[in-house]
Motif scaffolding. Structure first.
Motif, PDB file in Angstrom:
ATOM      1  N   GLN A  73       0.843  -0.995   0.053  1.00  0.00           N
ATOM      2  CA  GLN A  73      -0.109  -0.161   0.088  1.00  0.00           C
ATOM      3  C   GLN A  73       0.806   1.239   0.221  1.00  0.00           C
ATOM      4  O   GLN A  73       0.426   2.230  -0.789  1.00  0.00           O
ATOM      5  CB  GLN A  73      -0.904   0.011   0.976  1.00  0.00           C
ATOM      6  CG  GLN A  73      -2.166  -0.946   1.116  1.00  0.00           C
ATOM      7  CD  GLN A  73      -2.773  -1.044   2.398  1.00  0.00           C
ATOM      8  OE1 GLN A  73      -2.493  -1.016   3.446  1.00  0.00           O
ATOM      9  NE2 GLN A  73      -4.065  -1.633   1.947  1.00  0.00           N
ATOM     10  N   CYS A  76       2.344   1.513  -3.586  1.00  0.00           N
ATOM     11  CA  CYS A  76       1.506   2.066  -4.461  1.00  0.00           C
ATOM     12  C   CYS A  76       1.371   3.604  -4.298  1.00  0.00           C
ATOM     13  O   CYS A  76       1.265   4.353  -5.225  1.00  0.00           O
ATOM     14  CB  CYS A  76       0.253   1.361  -4.224  1.00  0.00           C
ATOM     15  SG  CYS A  76      -1.406   2.004  -5.109  1.00  0.00           S
ATOM     16  N   CYS A 115      -5.056   2.323  -3.599  1.00  0.00           N
ATOM     17  CA  CYS A 115      -4.065   1.652  -3.116  1.00  0.00           C
ATOM     18  C   CYS A 115      -4.563   0.834  -1.882  1.00  0.00           C
ATOM     19  O   CYS A 115      -3.769   0.069  -1.431  1.00  0.00           O
ATOM     20  CB  CYS A 115      -3.002   2.558  -2.589  1.00  0.00           C
ATOM     21  SG  CYS A 115      -2.100   3.185  -4.038  1.00  0.00           S
TER      22      CYS A 115
END
Length: 135
Positions: A73, A76, A115
């Motif tokens: 995450q 991203c 994300c």
């Protein structure tokens, strides 16, 4: 005997705390790490052509570093932020880059990627089989 019971109880409590805290782990990866891994890709992402070997090394290295959901995450979000700050990046080249470097990821590379979704570790054939045939 009481001392042993006390130690066992302490270990049990520590294990429960570790299990309770684990889902809330923070990402160990930083935007600086992401940027340094992907810096050799910028020229390709703007102009196309042959993907530089250092770019693919960075893509593979980043994929290895981002092994947990929080790391993925974070990576991203760092990639999305960096892409907004670098003018001229071709979204089509960006979306195809992992494949050109031999890296399979279970989510799209796109400015619209959320994300907070898709970002589990890479899928194995077992995961795909289980998902496909147990639904």
């Amino acid at each position: 005997m009481a001392a042993v019971s006390y130690k066992v109880a302490c270990i049990a409590v520590l294990c429960m705390v570790a299990v309770a805290v684990a889902p809330y782990a923070e990402a160990a990866i930083t935007c600086g790490m992401v940027q340094s891994k992907l810096a050799p890709c910028v020229t390709y992402l703007k102009s196309g052509g042959a993907v530089p070997p250092k770019c693919c090394s960075g893509v593979k290295g980043l994929n290895s570093l981002a092994s947990t959901k929080p790391d993925r995450q974070q990576a991203c979000q760092c990639i999305k932020n960096a892409a907004q700050q670098i003018p001229g990046i071709n979204p089509g080249l960006a979306s195809g880059l992992p494949g050109k470097c031999g890296v399979k990821i279970p989510y799209p590379i796109s400015p619209s990627t959320d994300c907070s979704k898709y970002l589990s570790p890479p899928l194995s054939l077992t995961h795909i089989y289980t998902y496909t045939y147990t639904r």
